[in-house]
Write an enzyme that holds these catalytic residues in place. Structure first.
Site, PDB file in Angstrom:
ATOM      1  N   CYS A  19       3.788   8.267   1.641  1.00 35.82           N
ATOM      2  CA  CYS A  19       4.319   7.243   2.538  1.00 35.82           C
ATOM      3  C   CYS A  19       4.403   5.951   1.728  1.00 35.82           C
ATOM      4  O   CYS A  19       3.381   5.396   1.327  1.00 35.82           O
ATOM      5  CB  CYS A  19       3.365   7.107   3.726  1.00 35.82           C
ATOM      6  SG  CYS A  19       3.863   5.846   4.893  1.00 35.82           S
TER       7      CYS A  19
ATOM      8  N   CYS B 198       2.469  -3.747  15.271  1.00 37.64           N
ATOM      9  CA  CYS B 198       2.364  -3.335  13.866  1.00 37.64           C
ATOM     10  C   CYS B 198       1.665  -4.397  13.021  1.00 37.64           C
ATOM     11  O   CYS B 198       2.066  -5.565  13.019  1.00 37.64           O
ATOM     12  CB  CYS B 198       3.758  -3.047  13.307  1.00 37.64           C
ATOM     13  SG  CYS B 198       3.738  -2.602  11.558  1.00 37.64           S
TER      14      CYS B 198
ATOM     15  N   CYS C 250       7.284  -6.438  14.833  1.00 38.43           N
ATOM     16  CA  CYS C 250       7.088  -5.562  15.985  1.00 38.43           C
ATOM     17  C   CYS C 250       5.694  -5.851  16.546  1.00 38.43           C
ATOM     18  O   CYS C 250       4.742  -6.053  15.795  1.00 38.43           O
ATOM     19  CB  CYS C 250       7.222  -4.099  15.569  1.00 38.43           C
ATOM     20  SG  CYS C 250       8.874  -3.717  14.951  1.00 38.43           S
TER      21      CYS C 250
ATOM     22  N   GLU D 199       0.831  -1.193   0.000  1.00 34.47           N
ATOM     23  CA  GLU D 199       0.000   0.000   0.000  1.00 34.47           C
ATOM     24  C   GLU D 199       0.873   1.254   0.000  1.00 34.47           C
ATOM     25  O   GLU D 199       1.975   1.253   0.541  1.00 34.47           O
ATOM     26  CB  GLU D 199      -0.925   0.002   1.233  1.00 34.47           C
ATOM     27  CG  GLU D 199      -1.952  -1.113   1.155  1.00 34.47           C
ATOM     28  CD  GLU D 199      -2.815  -1.285   2.390  1.00 34.47           C
ATOM     29  OE1 GLU D 199      -3.905  -1.849   2.252  1.00 34.47           O
ATOM     30  OE2 GLU D 199      -2.416  -0.860   3.492  1.00 34.47           O
TER      31      GLU D 199
ATOM     32  N   CYS E 167       6.687  -7.820   6.376  1.00 31.84           N
ATOM     33  CA  CYS E 167       7.906  -7.407   7.081  1.00 31.84           C
ATOM     34  C   CYS E 167       8.345  -8.556   7.974  1.00 31.84           C
ATOM     35  O   CYS E 167       7.518  -9.236   8.585  1.00 31.84           O
ATOM     36  CB  CYS E 167       7.639  -6.162   7.920  1.00 31.84           C
ATOM     37  SG  CYS E 167       9.116  -5.503   8.735  1.00 31.84           S
TER      38      CYS E 167
ATOM     39  N   CYS F 277      -0.436   4.917  10.575  1.00 34.13           N
ATOM     40  CA  CYS F 277       0.788   4.194  10.910  1.00 34.13           C
ATOM     41  C   CYS F 277       0.461   2.827  11.486  1.00 34.13           C
ATOM     42  O   CYS F 277      -0.337   2.722  12.421  1.00 34.13           O
ATOM     43  CB  CYS F 277       1.585   4.927  11.980  1.00 34.13           C
ATOM     44  SG  CYS F 277       2.064   6.569  11.532  1.00 34.13           S
TER      45      CYS F 277
HETATM   46  N1  SAH Z   1      10.159  -0.609   9.319  1.00 36.04           N
HETATM   47  C1  SAH Z   1      10.295   0.815   9.331  1.00 36.04           C
HETATM   48  C2  SAH Z   1       9.283   1.486   8.461  1.00 36.04           C
HETATM   49  C3  SAH Z   1       7.851   1.373   8.975  1.00 36.04           C
HETATM   50  S1  SAH Z   1       7.484   2.922   9.587  1.00 36.04           S
HETATM   51  C4  SAH Z   1      10.273   1.308  10.757  1.00 36.04           C
HETATM   52  O1  SAH Z   1      10.023   0.520  11.648  1.00 36.04           O
HETATM   53  O2  SAH Z   1      10.580   2.464  10.993  1.00 36.04           O
HETATM   54  C5  SAH Z   1       6.024   2.761  10.370  1.00 36.04           C
HETATM   55  C6  SAH Z   1       6.015   3.626  11.617  1.00 36.04           C
HETATM   56  O3  SAH Z   1       4.764   3.427  12.250  1.00 36.04           O
HETATM   57  C7  SAH Z   1       7.057   3.164  12.598  1.00 36.04           C
HETATM   58  O4  SAH Z   1       7.537   4.177  13.398  1.00 36.04           O
HETATM   59  C8  SAH Z   1       6.254   2.190  13.387  1.00 36.04           C
HETATM   60  O5  SAH Z   1       6.856   1.875  14.582  1.00 36.04           O
HETATM   61  C9  SAH Z   1       4.957   2.906  13.532  1.00 36.04           C
HETATM   62  N2  SAH Z   1       3.852   2.007  13.849  1.00 36.04           N
HETATM   63  C10 SAH Z   1       3.759   0.709  13.528  1.00 36.04           C
HETATM   64  N3  SAH Z   1       2.608   0.185  13.981  1.00 36.04           N
HETATM   65  C11 SAH Z   1       1.952   1.181  14.590  1.00 36.04           C
HETATM   66  C12 SAH Z   1       0.674   1.271  15.227  1.00 36.04           C
HETATM   67  N4  SAH Z   1      -0.126   0.213  15.313  1.00 36.04           N
HETATM   68  N5  SAH Z   1       0.297   2.463  15.719  1.00 36.04           N
HETATM   69  C13 SAH Z   1       1.096   3.532  15.608  1.00 36.04           C
HETATM   70  N6  SAH Z   1       2.306   3.520  15.024  1.00 36.04           N
HETATM   71  C14 SAH Z   1       2.727   2.351  14.511  1.00 36.04           C
END
Ligand code: SAH
Length: 381
Positions: A108, A122, A119, A90, A115, A344
């Site tokens: 974005c 996420c 995490c 996306e 991935c 995010c």
């Molecule tokens: N892998 C990279 C790029 C993804 S960025 C990274 O980790 O930086 C996506 C951003 O959104 C990251 O800062 C991630 O930690 C944040 N994120 C992921 N899941 C989220 C959620 N459920 N709510 C808010 N932020 C989230």
């Protein structure tokens, strides 16, 4: 067929060199591709006909497929993107107006299908790893989106904050960064191209050798035990190691540049007073600004932990005030596009395969709501 989309200027020059052509052909073709949005060599009228024909035989300009955009109430647009092998990612467009009143279009983009880092908070991570995007698929997201903007508008900022970990798809991501900055292509300044990483420390050193675009670190915790649980990659590259790499990158960027620290606030998990204090202490003396992101929930059926909630607005503001009081610049990222699951951490790229994914989670005993309920939740305004 050699796909010319996403090739850096240096690669394109080498390509034309290999054909026995002058290097300036690379510049002509780049302008056609990015400034004029042309994907057909026949339309490149300042290139001699025989060369145009030769190019059509051996090369193409091939962007990934964009599905119809989903528009959120706040103007955010999310496009499903089909990449090699029919897999989906996306891309999200976030229009806004900067403090100085200038219109901004932040794109974005995704760098991987799924991935591998998993995490805990996420949605993308819950899918597991699918594939690395190719440079044409990374650059192609911006190339297509640029064509869908209102007339006269351009993409002003690019953030690698969609699906995937850009530093685990290093070469393609760095080529894309070059193309975003090249004035014959997107011409976006280094400050407005941001690579975001969950903390692949060794690749940050490699990145310093290759570019000086902005860097964002998804930190989310100031203590290793907590970060180990949120970002499993921390067990491999703990906080001290990660911050050393950040300091190195800061030095290599020079000037008065800063690093962005992303911190997703999860109620009762990492938003307590002592978490804020630890963060202030950890980042003391570092040119860093913190970007606070209130946790965006996603369906339990997609693996969202039941205990994870977005903190109340008061708690978020309290956390921010503590950072500011400790001398740490901290801003709140407004949640946008969450009515279409474009915020995010909500990106999954899966519009059609929810059923399959749900089946997978049910197999793992995670259960979850029906498809209809899921889709309703994700599309409700
Ligand atoms: N892998 C990279 C790029 C993804 S960025 C990274 O980790 O930086 C996506 C951003 O959104 C990251 O800062 C991630 O930690 C944040 N994120 C992921 N899941 C989220 C959620 N459920 N709510 C808010 N932020 C989230």
């Amino acid at each position: 067929m050699t796909n010319l989309l996403g090739m850096t200027r240096a690669r394109l020059k080498a390509f034309f060199g290999g054909l026995g052509e002058k290097p300036y052909r690379a510049e002509q073709v780049m302008k056609w591709i990015y400034r004029d949005g042309v994907a057909d060599f026949e339309a490149m009228t300042d290139i001699a006909k025989p060369l145009r024909r030769r190019l059509a035989d051996i090369a193409d300009i091939r962007a990934p497929g964009f599905g119809p955009g989903h528009r959120a109430a706040d103007g955010v647009v999310k496009w499903p993107v089909t990449v090699a092998g029919g897999q989906k990612v996306e891309t999200v467009l976030i229009p806004d107006v900067s403090a100085s009143g200038a219109k901004r279009n932040t794109l974005c983009i995704s760098s991987q299908v799924g991935c591998a880092l998993d995490c805990s908070f996420c949605a993308t991570g819950k899918q597991g790893f699918g594939a690395n995007l190719r440079r044409a698929e990374i650059v192609g997201q911006a190339w297509r989106a640029a064509r869908l903007l209102p007339p006269g508008e351009t993409i002003t900022n690019v953030v690698f904050m969609g699906m995937g970990e850009p530093l685990l798809n290093f070469d393609a991501a760095m080529d894309a960064v070059d193309v975003f900055m090249d004035h014959l292509a997107f011409g976006i300044s280094k400050r407005r191209v941001t690579v975001s990483t969950a903390g692949v420390a060794p690749r940050i050193y490699d990145m310093a050798a290759r570019t000086d675009v902005s860097l964002a670190i998804s930190l989310h915790a100031a203590r290793d035990d907590l970060r180990d649980a949120l970002v499993p990659l921390n067990r491999k590259y703990p906080i001290a190691e990660l911050l050393s790499a950040c300091r190195y990158y800061l030095d290599s960027m020079g000037e008065r540049r800063t690093i962005t620290i992303e911190y997703t606030l999860i109620d009762g998990v990492n938003d307590r007073r002592e978490d804020a204090e630890a963060l202030v202490e950890l980042l003391a003396g570092m040119r860093a600004k913190v970007n606070l992101i209130p946790f965006n929930p996603f369906p339990a059926a997609n693996g969202c932990p039941a205990a994870y909630r977005r903190p109340s607005r008061n708690r978020v503001l309290y956390f921010q005030r503590q950072l500011l009081a400790g001398g740490l610049p901290a801003m709140l990222r407004t949640t946008r596009g969450d009515d279409i699951a474009a915020a995010c951490g909500q990106l999954t790229g899966a519009f059609e395969d929810r059923t399959r994914r749900r089946a997978r989670y049910q197999q793992r005993g995670l259960g979850g709501p029906s498809d209809q309920a899921l889709i309703a939740r994700e599309t409700a305004a």
